[in-house]
Write a protein that holds these residues in place. Structure first.
Motif, PDB file in Angstrom:
ATOM      1  N   ASN A   8       0.811  -1.213   0.000  1.00  0.00           N
ATOM      2  CA  ASN A   8       0.000   0.000   0.000  1.00  0.00           C
ATOM      3  C   ASN A   8       0.842   1.260   0.000  1.00  0.00           C
ATOM      4  OD1 ASN A   8      -2.454  -1.384   2.272  1.00  0.00           O
ATOM      5  ND2 ASN A   8      -2.566  -1.291   0.079  1.00  0.00           N
ATOM      6  N   ASP A   9       0.359   2.274  -0.728  1.00  0.00           N
ATOM      7  CA  ASP A   9       0.943   3.606  -0.625  1.00  0.00           C
ATOM      8  C   ASP A   9      -0.037   4.565   0.043  1.00  0.00           C
ATOM      9  OD1 ASP A   9      -0.970   4.201  -2.546  1.00  0.00           O
ATOM     10  OD2 ASP A   9       0.409   5.248  -3.865  1.00  0.00           O
ATOM     11  N   THR A  10      -1.160   4.020   0.526  1.00  0.00           N
ATOM     12  CA  THR A  10      -2.196   4.840   1.154  1.00  0.00           C
ATOM     13  C   THR A  10      -2.644   4.182   2.456  1.00  0.00           C
ATOM     14  OG1 THR A  10      -2.972   5.557  -1.025  1.00  0.00           O
ATOM     15  CG2 THR A  10      -4.478   5.871   0.825  1.00  0.00           C
ATOM     16  N   LEU A  11      -2.520   4.925   3.544  1.00  0.00           N
ATOM     17  CA  LEU A  11      -3.046   4.472   4.826  1.00  0.00           C
ATOM     18  C   LEU A  11      -4.456   5.041   4.945  1.00  0.00           C
ATOM     19  CD1 LEU A  11      -2.780   3.078   7.569  1.00  0.00           C
ATOM     20  CD2 LEU A  11      -1.838   5.235   8.456  1.00  0.00           C
ATOM     21  N   GLN A  12      -5.448   4.194   4.711  1.00  0.00           N
ATOM     22  CA  GLN A  12      -6.858   4.581   4.717  1.00  0.00           C
ATOM     23  C   GLN A  12      -7.490   3.903   5.917  1.00  0.00           C
ATOM     24  OE1 GLN A  12     -10.536   3.140   4.474  1.00  0.00           O
ATOM     25  NE2 GLN A  12      -9.519   2.110   2.792  1.00  0.00           N
ATOM     26  N   ILE A  13      -7.774   4.710   6.959  1.00  0.00           N
ATOM     27  CA  ILE A  13      -8.238   4.148   8.227  1.00  0.00           C
ATOM     28  C   ILE A  13      -9.442   4.919   8.772  1.00  0.00           C
ATOM     29  CG2 ILE A  13      -6.091   3.066   8.976  1.00  0.00           C
ATOM     30  CD1 ILE A  13      -5.436   5.620  10.541  1.00  0.00           C
ATOM     31  N   THR A  14     -10.192   4.230   9.603  1.00  0.00           N
ATOM     32  CA  THR A  14     -11.334   4.829  10.288  1.00  0.00           C
ATOM     33  C   THR A  14     -10.866   5.452  11.605  1.00  0.00           C
ATOM     34  OG1 THR A  14     -11.830   2.821  11.520  1.00  0.00           O
ATOM     35  CG2 THR A  14     -12.860   3.044   9.337  1.00  0.00           C
ATOM     36  N   THR A  15     -11.751   6.203  12.197  1.00  0.00           N
ATOM     37  CA  THR A  15     -11.466   6.761  13.524  1.00  0.00           C
ATOM     38  C   THR A  15     -11.219   5.625  14.510  1.00  0.00           C
ATOM     39  OG1 THR A  15     -12.809   8.712  13.032  1.00  0.00           O
ATOM     40  CG2 THR A  15     -12.371   8.248  15.355  1.00  0.00           C
ATOM     41  N   SER A  21      -8.928  11.937  14.436  1.00  0.00           N
ATOM     42  CA  SER A  21     -10.013  12.872  14.131  1.00  0.00           C
ATOM     43  C   SER A  21     -10.121  13.995  15.160  1.00  0.00           C
ATOM     44  CB  SER A  21     -11.343  12.129  14.005  1.00  0.00           C
ATOM     45  OG  SER A  21     -11.624  11.417  15.176  1.00  0.00           O
ATOM     46  N   ASP A  22      -9.501  13.810  16.324  1.00  0.00           N
ATOM     47  CA  ASP A  22      -9.474  14.890  17.314  1.00  0.00           C
ATOM     48  C   ASP A  22      -8.555  16.020  16.854  1.00  0.00           C
ATOM     49  OD1 ASP A  22      -7.296  13.079  17.636  1.00  0.00           O
ATOM     50  OD2 ASP A  22      -6.897  13.884  19.636  1.00  0.00           O
ATOM     51  N   VAL A  23      -7.587  15.692  15.998  1.00  0.00           N
ATOM     52  CA  VAL A  23      -6.634  16.674  15.489  1.00  0.00           C
ATOM     53  C   VAL A  23      -7.004  17.109  14.072  1.00  0.00           C
ATOM     54  CG1 VAL A  23      -4.213  17.052  14.890  1.00  0.00           C
ATOM     55  CG2 VAL A  23      -4.791  15.672  16.888  1.00  0.00           C
ATOM     56  N   LEU A  24      -7.357  16.159  13.229  1.00  0.00           N
ATOM     57  CA  LEU A  24      -7.692  16.437  11.834  1.00  0.00           C
ATOM     58  C   LEU A  24      -9.207  16.393  11.680  1.00  0.00           C
ATOM     59  CD1 LEU A  24      -4.927  14.333  10.043  1.00  0.00           C
ATOM     60  CD2 LEU A  24      -4.876  16.754  10.688  1.00  0.00           C
ATOM     61  N   ASN A  25      -9.814  17.552  11.776  1.00  0.00           N
ATOM     62  CA  ASN A  25     -11.264  17.702  11.729  1.00  0.00           C
ATOM     63  C   ASN A  25     -11.595  18.604  10.543  1.00  0.00           C
ATOM     64  OD1 ASN A  25     -13.689  19.477  12.338  1.00  0.00           O
ATOM     65  ND2 ASN A  25     -13.936  17.895  13.907  1.00  0.00           N
ATOM     66  N   LEU A  26     -12.372  18.104   9.593  1.00  0.00           N
ATOM     67  CA  LEU A  26     -12.642  18.832   8.349  1.00  0.00           C
ATOM     68  C   LEU A  26     -13.314  20.177   8.592  1.00  0.00           C
ATOM     69  CD1 LEU A  26     -12.542  18.922   5.272  1.00  0.00           C
ATOM     70  CD2 LEU A  26     -14.728  17.701   5.247  1.00  0.00           C
ATOM     71  N   ASN A  67     -11.264   7.283   6.503  1.00  0.00           N
ATOM     72  CA  ASN A  67     -12.429   6.549   6.032  1.00  0.00           C
ATOM     73  C   ASN A  67     -13.595   6.934   6.937  1.00  0.00           C
ATOM     74  OD1 ASN A  67     -14.488   4.542   5.913  1.00  0.00           O
ATOM     75  ND2 ASN A  67     -13.066   3.131   4.942  1.00  0.00           N
ATOM     76  N   ILE A  68     -14.553   7.658   6.364  1.00  0.00           N
ATOM     77  CA  ILE A  68     -15.717   8.118   7.119  1.00  0.00           C
ATOM     78  C   ILE A  68     -16.945   7.468   6.494  1.00  0.00           C
ATOM     79  CG2 ILE A  68     -17.070  10.122   7.841  1.00  0.00           C
ATOM     80  CD1 ILE A  68     -14.476  11.799   7.293  1.00  0.00           C
ATOM     81  N   ASP A  69     -17.499   6.487   7.169  1.00  0.00           N
ATOM     82  CA  ASP A  69     -18.666   5.760   6.649  1.00  0.00           C
ATOM     83  C   ASP A  69     -18.417   5.249   5.229  1.00  0.00           C
ATOM     84  OD1 ASP A  69     -20.135   6.188   9.013  1.00  0.00           O
ATOM     85  OD2 ASP A  69     -20.772   8.164   8.308  1.00  0.00           O
ATOM     86  N   ASP A  70     -17.245   4.649   5.025  1.00  0.00           N
ATOM     87  CA  ASP A  70     -16.825   4.069   3.748  1.00  0.00           C
ATOM     88  C   ASP A  70     -16.588   5.098   2.646  1.00  0.00           C
ATOM     89  OD1 ASP A  70     -16.733   1.445   4.716  1.00  0.00           O
ATOM     90  OD2 ASP A  70     -18.888   1.213   4.389  1.00  0.00           O
ATOM     91  N   LYS A  71     -16.444   6.361   2.999  1.00  0.00           N
ATOM     92  CA  LYS A  71     -16.075   7.403   2.045  1.00  0.00           C
ATOM     93  C   LYS A  71     -14.670   7.890   2.382  1.00  0.00           C
ATOM     94  CE  LYS A  71     -20.010   7.513  -0.123  1.00  0.00           C
ATOM     95  NZ  LYS A  71     -20.129   7.148  -1.516  1.00  0.00           N
ATOM     96  N   TRP A  72     -13.872   8.169   1.348  1.00  0.00           N
ATOM     97  CA  TRP A  72     -12.481   8.551   1.530  1.00  0.00           C
ATOM     98  C   TRP A  72     -12.319  10.064   1.582  1.00  0.00           C
ATOM     99  CZ3 TRP A  72      -8.285   5.242  -1.164  1.00  0.00           C
ATOM    100  CH2 TRP A  72      -8.549   3.871  -0.974  1.00  0.00           C
ATOM    101  N   LEU A  73     -11.528  10.540   2.558  1.00  0.00           N
ATOM    102  CA  LEU A  73     -11.171  11.949   2.693  1.00  0.00           C
ATOM    103  C   LEU A  73      -9.650  12.036   2.835  1.00  0.00           C
ATOM    104  CD1 LEU A  73     -11.885  14.935   3.028  1.00  0.00           C
ATOM    105  CD2 LEU A  73     -12.212  14.489   5.473  1.00  0.00           C
ATOM    106  N   TYR A  74      -8.996  12.528   1.787  1.00  0.00           N
ATOM    107  CA  TYR A  74      -7.539  12.666   1.799  1.00  0.00           C
ATOM    108  C   TYR A  74      -7.134  13.825   2.697  1.00  0.00           C
ATOM    109  CZ  TYR A  74      -6.528   9.386  -1.977  1.00  0.00           C
ATOM    110  OH  TYR A  74      -6.368   8.249  -2.734  1.00  0.00           O
ATOM    111  N   TRP A  75      -6.059  13.611   3.488  1.00  0.00           N
ATOM    112  CA  TRP A  75      -5.577  14.638   4.398  1.00  0.00           C
ATOM    113  C   TRP A  75      -4.164  15.112   4.102  1.00  0.00           C
ATOM    114  CZ3 TRP A  75      -7.502  17.893   7.832  1.00  0.00           C
ATOM    115  CH2 TRP A  75      -8.826  17.710   8.219  1.00  0.00           C
ATOM    116  N   GLY A  76      -3.336  14.240   3.565  1.00  0.00           N
ATOM    117  CA  GLY A  76      -1.958  14.650   3.332  1.00  0.00           C
ATOM    118  C   GLY A  76      -1.049  13.462   3.164  1.00  0.00           C
TER     119      GLY A  76
END
Length: 125
Positions: A8-15, A21-26, A67-76
């Motif tokens: 993998n080149d992408t770490l895609q994880i849930t809360t 998510s306490d630090v990275l909040n959209l 991963n928010i409810d099976d939807k992807w949100l890229y952060w960095g």
């Protein structure tokens, strides 16, 4: 028999798997963009990612996706510091690890990359 390891080149994880998510909040990020300085000295952990996975090791970057409810949100981008695979069979294996954030996308680019890079139908936007 045979073996199976996902690269993998992408770490895609849930809360629940440890996304910070306490630090990275959209919502907060859109009002007042989070800066790399806000997280530069922190080492983050994730756990229980299903399957045997190997993420690009340092010094190569990986993408960080919430991963928010099976939807992807890229952060960095992140650098992976530690990876552990546990479990006795393909069905029970889980991957955990530690990473450091090395880039946080500004809100406008975050939406663009999320729309462009997420698998079909999985973009948060």
């Amino acid at each position: 028999m045979g073996s199976y390891i996902e690269l993998n080149d992408t770490l895609q994880i849930t809360t629940e798997q440890g996304f910070p998510s306490d630090v990275l909040n959209l919502e907060l990020h859109r009002r007042n963009p989070i800066r790399l300085d806000d997280v530069a000295d922190r080492l983050f952990e994730f756990h229980d990612k299903p399957g045997a996975r190997v993420y690009h090791p340092a010094p190569n970057r990986c993408f960080l996706v919430h991963n928010i409810d099976d939807k992807w949100l890229y952060w960095g981008k992140i650098i992976m510091f530690e990876q552990t695979i546990m479990g006795e069979s393909r069905e029970t294996q889980k991957t955990s690890g530690k990473y450091r954030i090395i880039e946080i996308y500004d809100p406008e680019y975050q939406e663009q990359i999320t729309r462009h890079e997420s698998p079909d139908g999985l973009s948060y936007f």
